[in-house]
Design a protein around this motif. Structure first.
Motif, PDB file in Angstrom:
ATOM      1  N   LEU A 110     -19.883  29.231  12.404  1.00  0.00           N
ATOM      2  CA  LEU A 110     -19.052  29.481  13.586  1.00  0.00           C
ATOM      3  C   LEU A 110     -17.629  28.984  13.360  1.00  0.00           C
ATOM      4  O   LEU A 110     -16.657  29.674  13.699  1.00  0.00           O
ATOM      5  CB  LEU A 110     -19.663  28.832  14.833  1.00  0.00           C
ATOM      6  N   GLU A 111     -17.493  27.797  12.792  1.00  0.00           N
ATOM      7  CA  GLU A 111     -16.149  27.257  12.517  1.00  0.00           C
ATOM      8  C   GLU A 111     -15.404  28.143  11.529  1.00  0.00           C
ATOM      9  O   GLU A 111     -14.211  28.420  11.699  1.00  0.00           O
ATOM     10  CB  GLU A 111     -16.244  25.818  12.008  1.00  0.00           C
ATOM     11  N   SER A 112     -16.089  28.590  10.497  1.00  0.00           N
ATOM     12  CA  SER A 112     -15.486  29.480   9.509  1.00  0.00           C
ATOM     13  C   SER A 112     -15.081  30.812  10.150  1.00  0.00           C
ATOM     14  O   SER A 112     -14.003  31.353   9.866  1.00  0.00           O
ATOM     15  CB  SER A 112     -16.470  29.713   8.362  1.00  0.00           C
ATOM     16  N   GLN A 113     -15.941  31.331  11.010  1.00  0.00           N
ATOM     17  CA  GLN A 113     -15.649  32.586  11.702  1.00  0.00           C
ATOM     18  C   GLN A 113     -14.415  32.436  12.587  1.00  0.00           C
ATOM     19  O   GLN A 113     -13.540  33.314  12.603  1.00  0.00           O
ATOM     20  CB  GLN A 113     -16.846  33.018  12.549  1.00  0.00           C
ATOM     21  N   LEU A 114     -14.344  31.333  13.310  1.00  0.00           N
ATOM     22  CA  LEU A 114     -13.192  31.112  14.187  1.00  0.00           C
ATOM     23  C   LEU A 114     -11.905  31.037  13.369  1.00  0.00           C
ATOM     24  O   LEU A 114     -10.878  31.601  13.768  1.00  0.00           O
ATOM     25  CB  LEU A 114     -13.383  29.842  15.027  1.00  0.00           C
ATOM     26  N   SER A 115     -11.951  30.388  12.219  1.00  0.00           N
ATOM     27  CA  SER A 115     -10.764  30.319  11.352  1.00  0.00           C
ATOM     28  C   SER A 115     -10.355  31.701  10.868  1.00  0.00           C
ATOM     29  O   SER A 115      -9.171  32.038  10.847  1.00  0.00           O
ATOM     30  CB  SER A 115     -11.037  29.421  10.144  1.00  0.00           C
ATOM     31  N   ALA A 116     -11.332  32.506  10.475  1.00  0.00           N
ATOM     32  CA  ALA A 116     -11.036  33.831   9.943  1.00  0.00           C
ATOM     33  C   ALA A 116     -10.534  34.799  11.014  1.00  0.00           C
ATOM     34  O   ALA A 116      -9.731  35.686  10.720  1.00  0.00           O
ATOM     35  CB  ALA A 116     -12.283  34.418   9.274  1.00  0.00           C
ATOM     36  N   LEU A 117     -10.998  34.624  12.247  1.00  0.00           N
ATOM     37  CA  LEU A 117     -10.695  35.592  13.301  1.00  0.00           C
ATOM     38  C   LEU A 117      -9.550  35.190  14.225  1.00  0.00           C
ATOM     39  O   LEU A 117      -8.986  36.044  14.903  1.00  0.00           O
ATOM     40  CB  LEU A 117     -11.942  35.848  14.148  1.00  0.00           C
ATOM     41  N   ARG A 118      -9.231  33.903  14.278  1.00  0.00           N
ATOM     42  CA  ARG A 118      -8.217  33.423  15.218  1.00  0.00           C
ATOM     43  C   ARG A 118      -6.904  34.176  15.003  1.00  0.00           C
ATOM     44  O   ARG A 118      -6.419  34.273  13.895  1.00  0.00           O
ATOM     45  CB  ARG A 118      -8.017  31.921  15.053  1.00  0.00           C
ATOM     46  N   GLY A 119      -6.391  34.733  16.066  1.00  0.00           N
ATOM     47  CA  GLY A 119      -5.147  35.490  16.005  1.00  0.00           C
ATOM     48  C   GLY A 119      -5.338  36.944  15.606  1.00  0.00           C
ATOM     49  O   GLY A 119      -4.409  37.742  15.729  1.00  0.00           O
ATOM     50  N   ASN A 120      -6.530  37.306  15.128  1.00  0.00           N
ATOM     51  CA  ASN A 120      -6.786  38.671  14.677  1.00  0.00           C
ATOM     52  C   ASN A 120      -7.740  39.441  15.576  1.00  0.00           C
ATOM     53  O   ASN A 120      -7.689  40.666  15.605  1.00  0.00           O
ATOM     54  CB  ASN A 120      -7.373  38.669  13.251  1.00  0.00           C
ATOM     55  N   ASP A 121      -8.633  38.737  16.259  1.00  0.00           N
ATOM     56  CA  ASP A 121      -9.653  39.409  17.064  1.00  0.00           C
ATOM     57  C   ASP A 121      -9.987  38.517  18.262  1.00  0.00           C
ATOM     58  O   ASP A 121     -10.940  37.735  18.227  1.00  0.00           O
ATOM     59  CB  ASP A 121     -10.896  39.683  16.218  1.00  0.00           C
ATOM     60  N   PRO A 122      -9.190  38.613  19.328  1.00  0.00           N
ATOM     61  CA  PRO A 122      -9.393  37.731  20.488  1.00  0.00           C
ATOM     62  C   PRO A 122     -10.775  37.856  21.135  1.00  0.00           C
ATOM     63  O   PRO A 122     -11.333  36.864  21.598  1.00  0.00           O
ATOM     64  CB  PRO A 122      -8.298  38.151  21.470  1.00  0.00           C
ATOM     65  N   GLY A 123     -11.339  39.061  21.163  1.00  0.00           N
ATOM     66  CA  GLY A 123     -12.657  39.247  21.773  1.00  0.00           C
ATOM     67  C   GLY A 123     -13.736  38.498  21.021  1.00  0.00           C
ATOM     68  O   GLY A 123     -14.570  37.806  21.614  1.00  0.00           O
ATOM     69  N   ALA A 124     -13.735  38.621  19.701  1.00  0.00           N
ATOM     70  CA  ALA A 124     -14.725  37.910  18.885  1.00  0.00           C
ATOM     71  C   ALA A 124     -14.496  36.405  18.957  1.00  0.00           C
ATOM     72  O   ALA A 124     -15.449  35.634  19.075  1.00  0.00           O
ATOM     73  CB  ALA A 124     -14.663  38.403  17.439  1.00  0.00           C
ATOM     74  N   THR A 125     -13.236  35.996  18.895  1.00  0.00           N
ATOM     75  CA  THR A 125     -12.917  34.568  18.958  1.00  0.00           C
ATOM     76  C   THR A 125     -13.395  33.967  20.275  1.00  0.00           C
ATOM     77  O   THR A 125     -13.979  32.880  20.290  1.00  0.00           O
ATOM     78  CB  THR A 125     -11.395  34.353  18.787  1.00  0.00           C
ATOM     79  N   SER A 126     -13.190  34.671  21.364  1.00  0.00           N
ATOM     80  CA  SER A 126     -13.617  34.195  22.675  1.00  0.00           C
ATOM     81  C   SER A 126     -15.143  34.075  22.759  1.00  0.00           C
ATOM     82  O   SER A 126     -15.672  33.070  23.250  1.00  0.00           O
ATOM     83  CB  SER A 126     -13.101  35.145  23.759  1.00  0.00           C
ATOM     84  N   ALA A 127     -15.847  35.089  22.268  1.00  0.00           N
ATOM     85  CA  ALA A 127     -17.319  35.069  22.317  1.00  0.00           C
ATOM     86  C   ALA A 127     -17.876  33.914  21.484  1.00  0.00           C
ATOM     87  O   ALA A 127     -18.773  33.192  21.928  1.00  0.00           O
ATOM     88  CB  ALA A 127     -17.880  36.406  21.824  1.00  0.00           C
ATOM     89  N   ILE A 128     -17.329  33.729  20.298  1.00  0.00           N
ATOM     90  CA  ILE A 128     -17.816  32.655  19.423  1.00  0.00           C
ATOM     91  C   ILE A 128     -17.490  31.292  20.036  1.00  0.00           C
ATOM     92  O   ILE A 128     -18.343  30.401  20.079  1.00  0.00           O
ATOM     93  CB  ILE A 128     -17.215  32.798  18.009  1.00  0.00           C
ATOM     94  N   SER A 129     -16.271  31.132  20.516  1.00  0.00           N
ATOM     95  CA  SER A 129     -15.855  29.849  21.105  1.00  0.00           C
ATOM     96  C   SER A 129     -16.728  29.461  22.289  1.00  0.00           C
ATOM     97  O   SER A 129     -16.959  28.271  22.537  1.00  0.00           O
ATOM     98  CB  SER A 129     -14.390  29.930  21.560  1.00  0.00           C
TER      99      SER A 129
END
Length: 174
Positions: A110-129
């Motif tokens: 999850l932490e790795s995903q948030l790093s990879a997606l932050r700023g690029n995919d707000p919907g995915a970042t929000s769901a994961i967070s």
């Protein structure tokens, strides 16, 4: 400028399947814990309710994106149930060790995903967070339950962690 959601789509699909697997792990553990660790049943039911909410969250994000669920969805469910039932039969320390191992891998991803997606995919970042705190709670509460020097964590941690990593790896490629 259009944003490419390819990575976010794959991550959401795999996380959705993983939450299905987690529900299945807890379902198998709840069934067996009624016999082997009745004091854990209410906590396991609570954890399963969190995972059900997480699966719904990722399912809604998939629907919003018009994406199908991951092809590993049913594999995660079947494998999760078998893992949960087997470790549930082994008792409280095995149940807790399994949760710590699974959630340890999940939290790293999850932490790795948030790093990879932050700023690029707000919907995915929000769901994961939205799920990180509860996944951390499952890990930490279970880690506190494991007795010092107990057998099952030493045996189960590498097996369960490796299997969890393998399922995530496979899901990202299906």
């Amino acid at each position: 400028m259009a944003v490419n959601h390819g990575l976010g789509d794959r991550i959401i699909k795999v996380n959705h399947a993983g939450e299905h697997g987690a529900i299945s792990i807890y379902t198998g553990q709840i069934m067996m814990a009624r016999l082997t660790a009745p004091g854990l049943v209410s906590e396991l039911i609570e954890f399963r309710s969190h995972e059900t909410r997480h699966r719904t969250l990722f399912g809604a994000e998939l629907a919003r994106r018009g994406r199908p669920r991951c092809r590993s969805y049913w594999l995660c469910g079947a494998g999760g149930f078998v893992l949960g039932a087997m470790t549930g039969l082994l008792g409280a320390n095995a149940i807790a060790a399994t949760t710590v191992a699974v959630e340890g891998v999940v939290l790293r991803h999850l932490e790795s995903q948030l790093s990879a997606l932050r700023g690029n995919d707000p919907g995915a970042t929000s769901a994961i967070s939205a799920i990180v705190a509860e996944e951390r709670q499952h890990h930490d509460d279970s880690a506190r339950r494991i007795g010092a020097g107990t057998f099952w964590p030493k045996v189960l941690t590498p097996i369960v962690s490796g299997a969890t990593e393998a399922v995530i790896w496979l899901g990202m490629r299906l």
